[in-house]
Design a protein around this motif. Sequence first.
Motif, PDB file in Angstrom:
ATOM      1  N   ARG A  77      33.979  39.299 -37.959  1.00 52.22           N
ATOM      2  CA  ARG A  77      33.056  40.449 -37.948  1.00 52.22           C
ATOM      3  C   ARG A  77      31.782  40.143 -37.188  1.00 52.22           C
ATOM      4  N   ALA A  78      31.159  39.028 -37.461  1.00 49.99           N
ATOM      5  CA  ALA A  78      29.889  38.664 -36.815  1.00 49.99           C
ATOM      6  C   ALA A  78      30.166  37.518 -35.846  1.00 49.99           C
ATOM      7  N   ASP A  97      22.128  31.396 -36.675  1.00 50.48           N
ATOM      8  CA  ASP A  97      21.912  32.806 -36.928  1.00 50.48           C
ATOM      9  C   ASP A  97      20.627  32.932 -37.741  1.00 50.48           C
ATOM     10  N   THR A  99      17.591  34.738 -39.896  1.00 54.69           N
ATOM     11  CA  THR A  99      17.234  35.828 -40.792  1.00 54.69           C
ATOM     12  C   THR A  99      15.822  35.553 -41.305  1.00 54.69           C
ATOM     13  N   ARG A 105      14.898  37.455 -51.483  1.00 55.37           N
ATOM     14  CA  ARG A 105      16.211  37.780 -50.921  1.00 55.37           C
ATOM     15  C   ARG A 105      16.829  36.621 -50.123  1.00 55.37           C
ATOM     16  N   VAL A 108      20.513  35.862 -51.138  1.00 56.59           N
ATOM     17  CA  VAL A 108      21.392  36.955 -50.711  1.00 56.59           C
ATOM     18  C   VAL A 108      21.686  36.837 -49.217  1.00 56.59           C
ATOM     19  N   LYS A 109      20.666  36.604 -48.423  1.00 57.81           N
ATOM     20  CA  LYS A 109      20.832  36.486 -46.974  1.00 57.81           C
ATOM     21  C   LYS A 109      21.628  35.246 -46.596  1.00 57.81           C
ATOM     22  N   GLU A 110      21.429  34.133 -47.311  1.00 50.96           N
ATOM     23  CA  GLU A 110      22.213  32.931 -47.055  1.00 50.96           C
ATOM     24  C   GLU A 110      23.693  33.210 -47.261  1.00 50.96           C
ATOM     25  N   ARG A 111      24.024  33.905 -48.353  1.00 54.18           N
ATOM     26  CA  ARG A 111      25.420  34.247 -48.628  1.00 54.18           C
ATOM     27  C   ARG A 111      25.989  35.166 -47.542  1.00 54.18           C
ATOM     28  N   GLU A 112      25.193  36.158 -47.137  1.00 61.72           N
ATOM     29  CA  GLU A 112      25.627  37.070 -46.076  1.00 61.72           C
ATOM     30  C   GLU A 112      25.941  36.314 -44.788  1.00 61.72           C
ATOM     31  N   LYS A 113      25.061  35.397 -44.398  1.00 65.89           N
ATOM     32  CA  LYS A 113      25.250  34.647 -43.165  1.00 65.89           C
ATOM     33  C   LYS A 113      26.471  33.731 -43.242  1.00 65.89           C
ATOM     34  N   ASP A 115      29.135  34.228 -45.117  1.00 58.20           N
ATOM     35  CA  ASP A 115      30.344  35.069 -45.110  1.00 58.20           C
ATOM     36  C   ASP A 115      30.670  35.494 -43.693  1.00 58.20           C
TER      37      ASP A 115
END
Length: 115
Positions: A77-78, A97, A99, A105, A108-113, A115
């Motif tokens: 996806r990314a 990457d 952020t 947050r 949350v952002k660490e998990r997003e990156k 994933d």
Amino acid sequence: MKNETINHISSECPAFAQNQCKNRHASVAKTLHWNLCKKHQLTCSIKWYKYQPERVIVNDQSKLFRDYGIRKDRVIRANRPDVTLIEKIKKKVSLIDVTVPWESRVEVKEREKMD
């Protein structure tokens, strides 16, 4: 209506934060790119605040990419990290990457990156 806290205004408020978050992100990524150019003897401006990063910068030892798509054998996806550094001699690739979240947050952002 949400409370008008610093956190809300600078990171969450749709009327204000979207543009400000993009500007902070771009500024951090640009400064990181400039520092990597300096560290790896790649061509860049002398002053960081005048620097306009190029998409690809290469020398005999390194390649530095900015917002450059990664080829892969499956759908990801990314696939456009903010910065990609290839160290030829060490045979090492770093995908970076950026952020710039509010401190509440970060996880949350660490998990997003990841994933």
